[in-house]
Motif scaffolding. Structure first.
Motif, short mmCIF file in Angstrom:
data_model
loop_
_atom_site.label_atom_id
_atom_site.label_comp_id
_atom_site.label_asym_id
_atom_site.label_seq_id
_atom_site.Cartn_x
_atom_site.Cartn_y
_atom_site.Cartn_z
N TRP A 278 0.83 -1.21 0.00
CA TRP A 278 0.00 0.00 0.00
C TRP A 278 0.87 1.26 0.00
O TRP A 278 0.48 2.28 -0.58
CB TRP A 278 -0.93 -0.02 1.20
N CYS A 279 2.02 1.18 0.64
CA CYS A 279 2.95 2.32 0.59
C CYS A 279 3.52 2.51 -0.81
O CYS A 279 3.68 3.65 -1.29
CB CYS A 279 4.08 2.12 1.61
N VAL A 280 3.83 1.41 -1.49
CA VAL A 280 4.28 1.49 -2.88
C VAL A 280 3.18 2.09 -3.75
O VAL A 280 3.45 2.91 -4.65
CB VAL A 280 4.68 0.09 -3.40
N TYR A 281 1.95 1.71 -3.48
CA TYR A 281 0.81 2.29 -4.21
C TYR A 281 0.77 3.80 -4.02
O TYR A 281 0.61 4.57 -4.98
CB TYR A 281 -0.49 1.66 -3.71
N ALA A 282 0.91 4.26 -2.76
CA ALA A 282 0.88 5.69 -2.47
C ALA A 282 1.99 6.43 -3.21
O ALA A 282 1.76 7.50 -3.81
CB ALA A 282 0.99 5.92 -0.97
N VAL A 283 3.19 5.85 -3.21
CA VAL A 283 4.32 6.49 -3.90
C VAL A 283 4.07 6.55 -5.41
O VAL A 283 4.31 7.58 -6.06
CB VAL A 283 5.63 5.73 -3.59
N TYR A 285 1.19 6.53 -7.00
CA TYR A 285 0.11 7.46 -7.33
C TYR A 285 0.58 8.91 -7.23
O TYR A 285 0.21 9.75 -8.06
CB TYR A 285 -1.10 7.20 -6.43
N LEU A 286 1.38 9.19 -6.21
CA LEU A 286 1.95 10.54 -6.15
C LEU A 286 2.80 10.81 -7.39
O LEU A 286 2.77 11.91 -7.97
CB LEU A 286 2.81 10.68 -4.89
N GLY A 287 3.55 9.79 -7.83
CA GLY A 287 4.36 9.93 -9.03
C GLY A 287 3.52 10.18 -10.27
O GLY A 287 3.84 11.04 -11.10
N PHE A 288 2.41 9.43 -10.41
CA PHE A 288 1.52 9.64 -11.56
C PHE A 288 0.97 11.07 -11.56
O PHE A 288 0.83 11.70 -12.62
CB PHE A 288 0.37 8.64 -11.55
N LEU A 299 8.26 4.12 -15.98
CA LEU A 299 8.85 3.80 -14.68
C LEU A 299 7.77 3.62 -13.62
O LEU A 299 7.81 2.67 -12.82
CB LEU A 299 9.82 4.91 -14.27
N LEU A 300 6.78 4.50 -13.64
CA LEU A 300 5.72 4.43 -12.63
C LEU A 300 4.83 3.20 -12.83
O LEU A 300 4.36 2.61 -11.84
CB LEU A 300 4.88 5.71 -12.68
N PHE A 301 4.61 2.78 -14.07
CA PHE A 301 3.85 1.56 -14.30
C PHE A 301 4.60 0.35 -13.74
O PHE A 301 3.99 -0.60 -13.25
CB PHE A 301 3.55 1.38 -15.79
N ALA A 302 5.94 0.37 -13.82
CA ALA A 302 6.72 -0.72 -13.23
C ALA A 302 6.55 -0.74 -11.71
O ALA A 302 6.34 -1.80 -11.11
CB ALA A 302 8.19 -0.56 -13.60
N VAL A 303 6.63 0.44 -11.08
CA VAL A 303 6.45 0.53 -9.63
C VAL A 303 5.04 0.12 -9.25
O VAL A 303 4.83 -0.64 -8.28
CB VAL A 303 6.75 1.96 -9.13
N TYR A 304 4.05 0.59 -10.00
CA TYR A 304 2.66 0.26 -9.72
C TYR A 304 2.40 -1.24 -9.88
O TYR A 304 1.62 -1.83 -9.14
CB TYR A 304 1.76 1.07 -10.67
N GLY A 305 3.07 -1.88 -10.84
CA GLY A 305 2.94 -3.32 -10.99
C GLY A 305 3.45 -4.07 -9.77
O GLY A 305 2.90 -5.11 -9.39
N LEU A 306 4.50 -3.54 -9.12
CA LEU A 306 5.01 -4.16 -7.89
C LEU A 306 3.97 -4.11 -6.77
O LEU A 306 3.94 -5.00 -5.92
CB LEU A 306 6.30 -3.47 -7.45
N PHE A 307 3.15 -3.06 -6.75
CA PHE A 307 2.06 -3.00 -5.76
C PHE A 307 1.18 -4.23 -5.87
O PHE A 307 0.80 -4.84 -4.85
CB PHE A 307 1.24 -1.72 -5.96
N GLY A 366 -5.93 9.50 -3.90
CA GLY A 366 -5.73 8.05 -3.82
C GLY A 366 -4.54 7.68 -2.96
O GLY A 366 -4.61 6.73 -2.17
N ALA A 367 -3.45 8.41 -3.09
CA ALA A 367 -2.26 8.14 -2.28
C ALA A 367 -2.54 8.37 -0.80
O ALA A 367 -2.08 7.61 0.06
CB ALA A 367 -1.11 9.03 -2.75
N SER A 368 -3.31 9.41 -0.49
CA SER A 368 -3.63 9.72 0.90
C SER A 368 -4.46 8.62 1.54
O SER A 368 -4.20 8.21 2.68
CB SER A 368 -4.37 11.05 0.99
N LEU A 369 -5.47 8.12 0.82
CA LEU A 369 -6.30 7.04 1.37
C LEU A 369 -5.46 5.77 1.58
O LEU A 369 -5.67 5.04 2.55
CB LEU A 369 -7.47 6.73 0.44
N ALA A 370 -4.54 5.51 0.67
CA ALA A 370 -3.66 4.35 0.85
C ALA A 370 -2.82 4.49 2.11
O ALA A 370 -2.65 3.51 2.86
CB ALA A 370 -2.75 4.19 -0.38
#
Length: 392
Positions: A278-283, A285-288, A299-307, A366-370
């Motif tokens: 969920w922290c990776v998700y927040a990061v 989403y902030l990046g997006f 790069l962000l899609f790669a990070v989001y895939g790790l979520f 979205g990042a805040s709720l995560a």
């Protein structure tokens, strides 16, 4: 590497692979078919997905509860996959948008019937200490099918098929393979059914399991449709012809990360892995929200895939660890219901914020709720001392 991947887990993974190949041969082309050949508008496309997914969410709850009260979960799994595999290729015969609505809803009826009993069957088929790995493997196979399906469709359209209707009919073949695998290779697990009492639809599971489900719902309210991510990719200048490649890359990351992170949750604890996800998700989403160029989007899609790799297997394994053995179907029903019901308002909220505040504010929301959900999970839900063991 494959320790703990029992026969049932392996076969159900293959079933999901072939089902997703079938589904993803159709789904990316459905908007074009509806608007181009049948004359439907974007609003009707949204109505189709809304009705279909809402129907599936309710049936996931009902089928999960029912699966605890029957001796054979496999029968429900078979019925669900059979309905979807029968309905899906019928889109090739649709002559109106209304027909597509009915067929798509029928497909999701099958998904609603099969999902919770299948998840409970996986939990029954593997040692508690290896559930994270088992669910991670299953999700990896699911994502592999989502990667292969569009590639198969692209290949067929490029070299063999000129009419989308023929392609939709061909998509029935991998669906049939999935059904035959269930008939021939999936085994019952000796599940002892609960008494056939009322369904008790209003009764959430008690204790920390209830808190976990409510926190999942809270997280889901900030987890909007991934279509918005593709919209953001286009907004920063990603050419339309590279969007399918970006989508395939996204599924590749999910496929490669699901099993390793699921296995990690078996070793270090489910809650830690979920919170990290969920922290990776927040990061991400902030990046997006802040992204301004195409390379940042990749790069962000790669990070989001790790979520997804961190959470999909661990969330289900954590649920199975906390649920009583005779009530796992109901627990998975509530899990799938909470995630499914939260998805619709999540996208409506996200889209509304985007329309009125621009394309940065909804990602911050979205990042805040995560972040809030991660903190709530740490503070309000005790982690089992070991996988499969309860804390009194």
């Amino acid at each position: 590497m494959f320790k703990g991947i029992t026969g049932n887990v392996l076969v159900l993974g293959l079933v999901s692979f072939f089902t997703d190949v079938s589904s993803e041969m159709i789904y990316p082309l459905l908007p074009l078919f509806l608007t181009g050949q049948l004359g439907a508008g974007p609003a009707f496309l949204g109505a189709i997905e809304g009705v279909a997914e809402s129907t599936a969410s309710l049936l996931k709850l009902l089928s999960g509860i029912v699966s605890d009260r029957v001796r054979r979960r496999k029968r429900l799994v078979l019925i669900g996959y059979s309905i979807s595999s029968l309905m899906r290729p019928l889109i090739g015969s649709a002559a109106s948008p209304l027909a597509v609505l009915l067929i798509r809803t029928g497909d999701r009826v099958g998904k609603g019937i099969r999902t919770s009993p299948r998840d409970a069957l996986i939990a029954d088929s593997v040692e508690p200490s290896l559930r994270g790995k088992a669910y991670g493997f299953h999700r990896s196979m699911d994502h592999a099918g989502a990667l292969v399906g569009p590639l198969v469709a692209t290949f067929l359209l490029a070299y063999f098929v000129t009419d989308l209707r023929y392609l939709f009919w061909l998509a029935g073949i991998p669906g049939l393979v999935a059904v035959l695998l269930i008939v021939w290779k999936v085994n019952e697990t000796g599940h002892t059914p609960l008494p056939k009492t009322g369904l008790q639809l209003v009764a959430l599971p008690p204790g920390r399991l209830r808190r976990y489900l409510l926190i999942l719902f809270l997280f889901t309210l900030g987890n909007s449709s991934d279509a918005f991510l593709l919209l953001k990719a286009g907004a920063v200048g990603t050419p339309s012809y590279r969007l399918p490649l970006l989508w395939a890359f996204f599924h590749l990351v999910k496929m490669l990360s699901s099993m390793p992170f699921g296995a990690l949750s078996d070793r270090i604890g489910r809650r830690s892995v979920i919170v990290a996800g969920w922290c990776v998700y927040a990061v991400s989403y902030l990046g997006f929200g802040l992204a301004r160029s195409e390379w940042q989007i990749w790069l962000l899609f790669a990070v989001y895939g790790l979520f997804f790799g961190l959470t999909e297997g661990a969330e289900k394994a954590y649920l199975a660890d906390m649920a009583e053995s005779g009530q796992r179907g109901s627990a998975f029903g509530w899990y799938n219901f909470a995630v499914g019901v939260g998805a619709l308002p999540a996208s409506l909220i996200f889209g509304g914020i985007w329309q009125y505040e621009g394309n940065v504010a909804p990602f911050i929301f979205g990042a805040s709720l995560a972040g809030v959900a991660a903190a709530a999970l740490l503070l309000l839900v005790k982690a089992p001392a070991a996988a499969g063991k309860e804390i009194s």
